[in-house]
Design a protein around this motif. Structure first.
Motif, PDB file in Angstrom:
ATOM      1  N   ARG A  54       0.828  -1.198   0.000  1.00 37.98           N
ATOM      2  CA  ARG A  54       0.000   0.000   0.000  1.00 37.98           C
ATOM      3  C   ARG A  54       0.867   1.254   0.000  1.00 37.98           C
ATOM      4  O   ARG A  54       1.977   1.261   0.536  1.00 37.98           O
ATOM      5  CB  ARG A  54      -0.922  -0.003   1.223  1.00 37.98           C
ATOM      6  CG  ARG A  54      -0.189  -0.104   2.550  1.00 37.98           C
ATOM      7  CD  ARG A  54      -1.183  -0.009   3.720  1.00 37.98           C
ATOM      8  NE  ARG A  54      -2.041  -1.169   3.770  1.00 37.98           N
ATOM      9  CZ  ARG A  54      -1.800  -2.240   4.523  1.00 37.98           C
ATOM     10  NH1 ARG A  54      -0.694  -2.303   5.268  1.00 37.98           N
ATOM     11  NH2 ARG A  54      -2.613  -3.247   4.537  1.00 37.98           N
ATOM     12  N   THR A  55       0.343   2.300  -0.612  1.00 37.16           N
ATOM     13  CA  THR A  55       1.040   3.584  -0.661  1.00 37.16           C
ATOM     14  C   THR A  55       0.581   4.457   0.503  1.00 37.16           C
ATOM     15  O   THR A  55      -0.598   4.463   0.867  1.00 37.16           O
ATOM     16  CB  THR A  55       0.738   4.304  -1.991  1.00 37.16           C
ATOM     17  OG1 THR A  55       1.053   3.434  -3.078  1.00 37.16           O
ATOM     18  CG2 THR A  55       1.549   5.572  -2.118  1.00 37.16           C
ATOM     19  N   LEU A  56       1.527   5.201   1.091  1.00 41.59           N
ATOM     20  CA  LEU A  56       1.231   6.062   2.230  1.00 41.59           C
ATOM     21  C   LEU A  56       1.611   7.506   1.893  1.00 41.59           C
ATOM     22  O   LEU A  56       2.770   7.796   1.593  1.00 41.59           O
ATOM     23  CB  LEU A  56       2.007   5.596   3.463  1.00 41.59           C
ATOM     24  CG  LEU A  56       1.800   4.129   3.870  1.00 41.59           C
ATOM     25  CD1 LEU A  56       2.765   3.745   4.974  1.00 41.59           C
ATOM     26  CD2 LEU A  56       0.358   3.896   4.320  1.00 41.59           C
ATOM     27  N   SER A  57       0.628   8.394   1.920  1.00 42.00           N
ATOM     28  CA  SER A  57       0.867   9.810   1.643  1.00 42.00           C
ATOM     29  C   SER A  57       0.979  10.584   2.953  1.00 42.00           C
ATOM     30  O   SER A  57       0.312  10.257   3.932  1.00 42.00           O
ATOM     31  CB  SER A  57      -0.273  10.392   0.806  1.00 42.00           C
ATOM     32  OG  SER A  57      -0.327   9.781  -0.470  1.00 42.00           O
ATOM     33  N   THR A  58       1.786  11.625   2.950  1.00 44.88           N
ATOM     34  CA  THR A  58       1.962  12.455   4.135  1.00 44.88           C
ATOM     35  C   THR A  58       1.644  13.905   3.798  1.00 44.88           C
ATOM     36  O   THR A  58       1.983  14.395   2.720  1.00 44.88           O
ATOM     37  CB  THR A  58       3.406  12.361   4.655  1.00 44.88           C
ATOM     38  OG1 THR A  58       3.703  11.005   4.981  1.00 44.88           O
ATOM     39  CG2 THR A  58       3.586  13.222   5.913  1.00 44.88           C
ATOM     40  N   GLY A  59       0.982  14.588   4.710  1.00 40.29           N
ATOM     41  CA  GLY A  59       0.683  16.005   4.496  1.00 40.29           C
ATOM     42  C   GLY A  59       0.012  16.605   5.713  1.00 40.29           C
ATOM     43  O   GLY A  59      -0.370  15.889   6.650  1.00 40.29           O
ATOM     44  N   GLN A  60      -0.130  17.918   5.705  1.00 41.10           N
ATOM     45  CA  GLN A  60      -0.777  18.622   6.804  1.00 41.10           C
ATOM     46  C   GLN A  60      -2.243  18.860   6.453  1.00 41.10           C
ATOM     47  O   GLN A  60      -2.570  19.277   5.338  1.00 41.10           O
ATOM     48  CB  GLN A  60      -0.079  19.963   7.072  1.00 41.10           C
ATOM     49  CG  GLN A  60      -0.587  20.667   8.326  1.00 41.10           C
ATOM     50  CD  GLN A  60       0.267  21.885   8.674  1.00 41.10           C
ATOM     51  OE1 GLN A  60       1.001  22.395   7.830  1.00 41.10           O
ATOM     52  NE2 GLN A  60       0.180  22.348   9.893  1.00 41.10           N
TER      53      GLN A  60
END
Length: 234
Positions: free
Chosen positions: A190-196
């Motif tokens: 699975r792909t994991l995105s990071t952000g605010q």
């Protein structure tokens, strides 16, 4: 561009707003009771005084109406409790505002002069794991080998396409697959995105969290939550 298509992933359909079950039941019960009382009144008015009607049957039916009404009241109480819990859940989702989150999401953001940084997890180990980047139209624009052993890894995409060009800034879709020349390709993780989290949107029965780079996720997608670095400096 290569005509490889992204592997389909499950998505939840949004249901249209429907009236509460207790409201529908209450209206039906009220209409039935009104009809019953109207008929009962007319029959009592037109009965033969010398041969009065047996009211036991009417009493039994009134008792049934009373039991149904109690059931509807209980259903309404349960719906009110559910609504209260939903309100608490909204407050919890609002608390995501301003937080940095890592979420299970295939959308990554490529910005001017900056590579798209993201993580992925290998859940089905493979010797030939490959990261594939697709544009919004589902066209394959880049592919590169990645670690295929079980675990979590950091990676990035600098925007270079498989044909040597440079992709335009924007949102793309990243999938890690078990590389294969057959038609039996599968997701290897699975792909994991990071952000605010910059915005919380309430849309019917779902709540969407909008990240600073444009990704849209739900609170169920969130895997990690952190305070922004500037808030921890001191």
């Amino acid at each position: 561009m290569t005509n490889i298509q992204p592997i389909a992933s499950s998505a939840s359909a949004l249901n249209a707003q429907e009236p509460a079950t207790s409201d529908v039941a209450r209206r039906a019960l009220t209409e039935d009771l009104d009809t019953f009382l109207t008929l009962l009144t007319k029959q009592l008015q037109n009965q033969d005084p010398l041969q009065p009607m047996d009211t036991n049957q009417f009493v039994d039916q009134l008792t049934q109406f009373s039991e149904l009404e109690q059931g509807v009241e209980q259903s309404q109480t349960l719906e009110e409790i559910a609504a209260s819990l939903a309100g608490d859940e909204r407050q919890a989702e609002i608390a995501f505002l301003g937080r940095v989150v890592e979420a299970e999401n295939e959308t990554i953001a490529l910005q001017n002069g900056q590579p798209a940084r993201f993580a992925y997890e290998i859940t089905a180990p493979t010797e030939d794991a490959e990261m594939r980047i697709f544009d919004q139209g589902g066209n394959l624009v880049a592919r590169f080998s990645v670690e295929g052993d079980l675990g979590r890894y950091e990676t990035s995409w600098d925007g270079r396409t498989q044909f040597g060009g440079t992709a335009a800034p924007g949102l793309y879709r990243a999938q890690v697959v078990a590389q294969s020349d057959s038609d039996q390709e599968r997701l290897a993780g699975r792909t994991l995105s990071t952000g605010q989290v910059r915005e919380v949107r309430f849309d019917g029965r779902t709540t969407q969290l909008i990240l600073d780079q444009g990704q849209t996720i739900t609170s169920d997608d969130v895997r990690r939550v952190a305070v922004p670095a500037e808030n921890t400096a001191g």
